[in-house]
Scaffold this active site. Sequence first.
Site, short mmCIF file in Angstrom:
data_model
loop_
_atom_site.label_atom_id
_atom_site.label_comp_id
_atom_site.label_asym_id
_atom_site.label_seq_id
_atom_site.Cartn_x
_atom_site.Cartn_y
_atom_site.Cartn_z
N ASP A 228 49.12 39.60 49.08
CA ASP A 228 49.51 40.61 48.08
C ASP A 228 51.02 40.65 47.83
O ASP A 228 51.64 41.71 47.93
CB ASP A 228 49.04 42.00 48.52
N GLU B 181 40.28 44.51 41.62
CA GLU B 181 41.42 45.21 42.20
C GLU B 181 42.74 44.55 41.78
O GLU B 181 42.76 43.49 41.16
CB GLU B 181 41.32 45.21 43.72
#
Length: 342
Positions: A40, A213
């Site tokens: 991420d 997401e």
Amino acid sequence: MLNLRVSATVLGLIVSSTALSILQTPPPEPCTGNCTFIHDPSVVRRSDGTWLRFSTIGNIAIATAPALTGPWTYQGALLPQGSTIRVRDDQELWAPDVFFANDQFYAYYSVSKSGFQGSDIGVATSKTGDAGTWTDHGSVGVPKSADYNVIDANLFRECDTCDNVWTFGSAWKGVYQTSLTKDYLKWGGEIPRQVLYNSSYPLKPQTFPSITEGGFLFWWAVGGTKYYYNFFSSGACCNAADDLQAPGDEYKIMVCRATSPTGPFTDADGKNCASENGGTLVLGSHGNVYAPGGQGVIVEPGVNRVALYYHYADRSIGYAFDQFLFGFNYLDFSSGWPVVTS
């Protein structure tokens, strides 16, 4: 999905356009230095030319580099003592999103644990972005809901006087948008609205139908029209080598676009990305690259090229959580849709 469909004709075999695009997808650009154990990533470039990369684990790891290719050097944790937010005893800090405004850096971070829906998002600020300079302001205060998980923040502001758009959400019913106060430290009170959801990719062992997401907003003008692209990750991330998803169901980077930063977002086939399982593939597994995702987009100054950055597993190295790598590629928007190029 990433099925390599082949159609037989009297002239022989013709590879489908989907398969051809996968076969032609270039590998990630080179990365040197600290490029491993990355999940991420969030990347920003400071005014002095230094690149800063923030990533999941280690209470949000900070690395710096003179160029996007590196060499990346680990500098320390954004919050070495952890967050002031407490959602559970074994919580972790995930998915940073770093934004520069009001002469300082804002870092939004998730406080969660795998499969846990009672998560929260906090915010910290720093004048320089360097390790050891961050002040934690605690929870942004967005309300909890059974419809979403409060992780994976992204702050979008088109200009100094423009309204901000704050995107968040993972799994359950997908990605939502709301807004923050003008100081970017607290929820602004706007009821979150669903903007992205895709249930096409069944997962194991979770009970929810899919993961949608990591929504990330980015605008780019094509042919005189300004489009707002919402990049997101869909599919399964981080499965063990002996328990991989079926090809096409693994993590991948998708995109939808709109002519407003608040949508409605549609894909290249015109499907609504909140209600019709819309989403156009940008980058999926190919070659040694497996399950790319956790993405962001940034314009590289000087060359004025748009870079898509992300994490991925290299099949030749392994699928373990600590083996995931930092990668990036450049994007071509000339068709109106982002296409990965070398």
